[in-house]
Design a protein around this motif. Structure first.
Motif, PDB file in Angstrom:
ATOM      1  N   GLN A 304       0.895  -1.587  -0.006  1.00  0.00           N
ATOM      2  CA  GLN A 304       0.271   0.148  -0.176  1.00  0.00           C
ATOM      3  C   GLN A 304       1.155   1.318  -0.145  1.00  0.00           C
ATOM      4  OE1 GLN A 304      -2.370  -0.525   2.900  1.00  0.00           O
ATOM      5  NE2 GLN A 304      -4.004  -1.569   2.579  1.00  0.00           N
ATOM      6  N   PRO A 305       1.586   1.550  -1.203  1.00  0.00           N
ATOM      7  CA  PRO A 305       2.933   2.920  -1.193  1.00  0.00           C
ATOM      8  C   PRO A 305       1.951   3.914  -1.937  1.00  0.00           C
ATOM      9  CG  PRO A 305       2.691   1.249  -2.585  1.00  0.00           C
ATOM     10  CD  PRO A 305       1.456   0.502  -1.854  1.00  0.00           C
ATOM     11  N   PHE A 306       2.529   5.008  -1.300  1.00  0.00           N
ATOM     12  CA  PHE A 306       2.170   6.170  -1.575  1.00  0.00           C
ATOM     13  C   PHE A 306       3.098   6.383  -2.181  1.00  0.00           C
ATOM     14  CE2 PHE A 306       3.582  10.719  -1.910  1.00  0.00           C
ATOM     15  CZ  PHE A 306       2.339  11.260  -2.274  1.00  0.00           C
ATOM     16  N   PHE A 338      -3.804   3.465  -9.703  1.00  0.00           N
ATOM     17  CA  PHE A 338      -2.444   2.681  -8.570  1.00  0.00           C
ATOM     18  C   PHE A 338      -3.246   2.621  -8.013  1.00  0.00           C
ATOM     19  CE2 PHE A 338       0.842   4.950 -11.169  1.00  0.00           C
ATOM     20  CZ  PHE A 338       2.003   3.326 -10.885  1.00  0.00           C
ATOM     21  N   ILE A 339      -4.485   3.548  -7.626  1.00  0.00           N
ATOM     22  CA  ILE A 339      -5.226   2.881  -5.982  1.00  0.00           C
ATOM     23  C   ILE A 339      -5.746   1.882  -6.386  1.00  0.00           C
ATOM     24  CG2 ILE A 339      -7.094   4.080  -5.087  1.00  0.00           C
ATOM     25  CD1 ILE A 339      -6.128   6.900  -5.019  1.00  0.00           C
ATOM     26  N   VAL A 346      -2.583   9.413  -3.970  1.00  0.00           N
ATOM     27  CA  VAL A 346      -1.661   9.274  -5.484  1.00  0.00           C
ATOM     28  C   VAL A 346      -1.513  10.647  -5.746  1.00  0.00           C
ATOM     29  CG1 VAL A 346      -1.096   9.801  -7.428  1.00  0.00           C
ATOM     30  CG2 VAL A 346      -2.352   6.949  -6.661  1.00  0.00           C
ATOM     31  N   ILE A 347       0.126  11.690  -5.652  1.00  0.00           N
ATOM     32  CA  ILE A 347      -0.348  12.894  -6.543  1.00  0.00           C
ATOM     33  C   ILE A 347      -0.035  12.891  -7.661  1.00  0.00           C
ATOM     34  CG2 ILE A 347       1.097  15.074  -5.854  1.00  0.00           C
ATOM     35  CD1 ILE A 347       1.924  14.798  -3.734  1.00  0.00           C
ATOM     36  N   TYR A 402      -4.939  12.863  -4.834  1.00  0.00           N
ATOM     37  CA  TYR A 402      -5.801  12.075  -4.693  1.00  0.00           C
ATOM     38  C   TYR A 402      -5.887  10.928  -3.369  1.00  0.00           C
ATOM     39  CZ  TYR A 402      -6.312  13.688  -9.935  1.00  0.00           C
ATOM     40  OH  TYR A 402      -6.561  14.374 -10.790  1.00  0.00           O
ATOM     41  N   GLY A 403      -6.458  11.452  -2.437  1.00  0.00           N
ATOM     42  CA  GLY A 403      -6.613  10.415  -1.197  1.00  0.00           C
ATOM     43  C   GLY A 403      -6.584  11.454  -0.274  1.00  0.00           C
ATOM     44  N   ASP A 404      -6.502  11.100   1.202  1.00  0.00           N
ATOM     45  CA  ASP A 404      -6.766  11.637   2.171  1.00  0.00           C
ATOM     46  C   ASP A 404      -6.300  12.501   2.566  1.00  0.00           C
ATOM     47  OD1 ASP A 404      -7.467  12.345   4.414  1.00  0.00           O
ATOM     48  OD2 ASP A 404      -7.363  10.489   6.038  1.00  0.00           O
TER      49      ASP A 404
END
Length: 635
Positions: A304-306, A338-339, A346-347, A402-404
């Protein structure tokens, strides 16, 4: 226009708040994954109010206070024919859900907005043009209630929308004259057709692992430097780094890296991205013109990488020194892949960026994120820094999360789960000093580490800021340490030395260490240095160490002024300093009437020009407590 199927359809909000779209169950899971994954295991950090107290703007604020941020404010935005509907959900339990809508927007205004957004995606804009775009969106799209909400917003924001082509982060708020993306941490929750791969949570990796993929085509000079800088940052935080640079970033090496059993904390890509017409998929370009498609990403990704996609386009010309724009569809398509494969967040870039400045942007981001700053706040900081460095360039506005935004890459605490000190958080010279604490405590008869021991080891760092400050006050560090030891010594040395762990540290020492961590984060320092620990120490207004220092004629406020390079204060009042072991441990506190008596005693000592509080001052203080037993007995 529905961006997923290119057909206009009515979009509304159900009673539960979800968009009434024909989502599959897998699609709904993908839309929710970025806001739910990792929330139970991650603590966020909010901006420190000390930045505002020092007179800085919100965009200049620093992180200093650790707070639990479980969820951001959720703003759902749906496009329904000629209007936009907003659903606002606060994270506090029991908070009312509010819904608003804009008045109908004319076709001419919609076309004007579309042209402005397309211009932003096509070419770099001046700050004035970005402000114009932000004002246009703010005035056309937002009902007054949402405008008021954004004006007062002081929390991370998560946007979920079926209109992803609009750069919502660039709303320009007139009152503060600030973009929303510079004012607060903002993330997006993806709405996607991609199915989410169900995998167990990745085990914590120690040390953290990084996969860096850079410049596979060999045509981006800034990308080489970017990977070099990020390798140095990863190494500084004790991480292991796997680098695939230039011709080594071929399809097979990247595929093998993605599916390896090693659980990556971060995957960073600096190169090209496009839409592969042959496979009809979004893809990352690798060496020898090979492509890593979205399907391959979803299937091969492990853990579960960034993920940071500092990617640019290929099928349009770009100015020299700039990375060509990719479409928002490519950015979102790769982020979704990726998600769906398991990434936590993800940026990605949404328009053209400067080659060198985008590398600097990524560096600024990781400098904060690898200290434990939440990724949304780290992104906001990077935007502010990038814009300050080059105000006439729009690179800072091209990056979208894209994400919390409350997700943290690393745990910012200074103790492990079992109470051990995180040695990697401290500089080598400071850690060498801290290793002397158990011996110092044992020699003075203690089975725990107290603040006097901490100050003594700081004062022993050769050439350190503590020694320098004491010498500038005319006090030899060795004499100060000897007097501190004399003041707290219990007689015989303790039978054994305490462990350098949380359980063996007094409550004050724990607070000082945490304050030092906050000072390091606020200064964007990679490691906790001696000056951060001394600053954390000087936050403590009382205690046996401060009492001993004052008795030696050392004013903590003067120490702080020297540390900050500020003019020394003319004088400061004598402080009340309870010196008992139990108070040092934080087990006892003064009753309100006793606190009043001590305050009156302090005032009496100051009035008499005394350097210490004597018993006569204390007696006078006791008689001044309204309704106190001393005053009653004398009456």
């Amino acid at each position: 226009m529905c961006w997923r199927c290119s057909s206009r359809r009515p979009v509304g909000l159900s009673g539960g708040g979800a968009c009434r779209l024909p989502w599959r169950s897998s699609e709904r899971a993908a839309a929710e994954t970025t806001s739910t994954r990792g929330e139970d295991a991650v603590r966020g950090m909010r901006a420190d109010a000390r930045g505002r107290q020092r007179g800085t703007s919100r965009s200049d604020r620093s992180i200093g206070e650790v707070r639990a941020v479980q969820k951001p404010v959720l703003l759902e935005i749906s496009h329904v024919e000629d209007t936009y509907r907003f659903r606002l959900e606060q994270p506090e339990p029991g908070a009312a859900v509010r819904q608003y809508a804009t008045p109908p927007i004319s076709r001419a205004d919609q076309q004007s907005l579309q042209q402005a957004v397309e211009q932003a995606a096509r070419s770099p804009l001046s700050p004035f043009s970005l402000e114009e775009l932000g004002r246009l969106m703010y005035n056309l799209l937002l009902p007054p209630e949402i405008q008021a909400f954004l004006r007062d917003l002081d929390a991370p924001l998560l946007i979920s929308t079926d209109a992803p082509e609009i750069p919502w982060e660039l709303f320009y708020e007139e009152a503060s004259k600030q973009f929303v993306g510079l004012k607060c941490a903002v993330g997006r929750r993806l709405v996607t057709d991609a199915a989410v791969t169900s995998r167990a949570d990745a085990a914590a990796q120690a040390p953290p692992a990084f996969l860096l993929i850079g410049n596979p085509q060999g045509d981006l000079d800034g990308a080489d430097r970017e990977i070099e800088l990020l390798s140095e940052l990863a190494a500084r935080c004790g991480g292991s780094v796997r680098t695939l640079l230039g011709s080594r970033a071929g399809l097979l090496p990247v595929q093998l890296a993605l599916q390896s059993e090693q659980s990556y904390l971060c995957i960073h890509y600096a190169g090209h991205a496009d839409y592969d017409r042959a496979s009809r998929q979004h893809a990352l370009l690798l060496a020898e013109r090979t492509r890593l498609t979205a399907d391959s990403i979803r299937k091969l990704l492990r853990g579960q990488p960034f993920v940071f996609l500092n990617a640019c386009g290929t099928d349009q010309p770009s100015q020299s020194g700039r990375r060509a724009a990719i479409s928002w569809q490519i950015a979102e398509g790769l982020a979704a892949a990726f998600i769906a494969g398991g990434a936590r967040a993800v940026i990605a870039t949404r328009w053209e960026v400067d080659d060198q400045r985008s590398a600097g942007f990524a560096t600024h981001f990781y400098e904060a994120a690898l200290l434990g700053v939440p990724i949304g706040e780290a992104l906001r900081r990077a935007r502010v820094q990038c814009r300050e460095e080059q105000s006439d360039d729009s690179t800072w506005a091209a990056f979208v999360l894209y994400g919390d935004p409350c997700l943290s890459l690393v745990d910012p605490s200074i103790f492990t789960a079992d109470g051990e000190l995180r040695r990697a958080r401290f500089s080598p010279s400071l850690m060498a000093a801290l290793d002397l604490l158990p011996q110092e405590a044992q020699q003075t008869g203690y089975d725990f580490v107290a603040t006097p021991h901490l100050f003594v080891v700081l004062a022993q760092i050769e050439g350190g800021c503590t020694q320098d400050a004491l010498q500038r006050l005319g006090r030899p560090p060795l004499e100060v340490c000897q007097q501190l030891r004399h003041d707290i010594r219990r007689g015989r040395p303790a039978a054994s030395a305490p462990r350098l762990a949380k359980a063996s540290l007094s409550e004050r020492v724990r607070r000082i260490l945490q304050a030092a961590s906050e000072e390091a984060v606020a200064a964007s320092a990679a490691l906790i240095e001696e000056r951060h620990l001394l600053e954390g120490f000087l936050r403590e207004a009382d205690g046996p160490t401060v009492a001993s220092l004052r008795r030696q004629g050392i004013d903590p406020e003067r120490l702080r002024a020297i540390l900050h390079g500020e003019p020394e204060p003319a004088g400061s009042p004598v402080a009340v300093a309870p010196a008992s072991e139990s108070e040092e441990r934080g087990e006892l506190s003064f009753a309100s009437d006793a606190q009043q008596a001590l305050t009156f005693a302090l005032q009496e000592a100051c009035r008499a020009g005394a350097s210490v509080i004597e018993t006569s001052h204390l007696v006078i203080g006791l008689t001044k407590v309204p309704g106190g037993c001393t005053a009653g007995a004398l009456a």
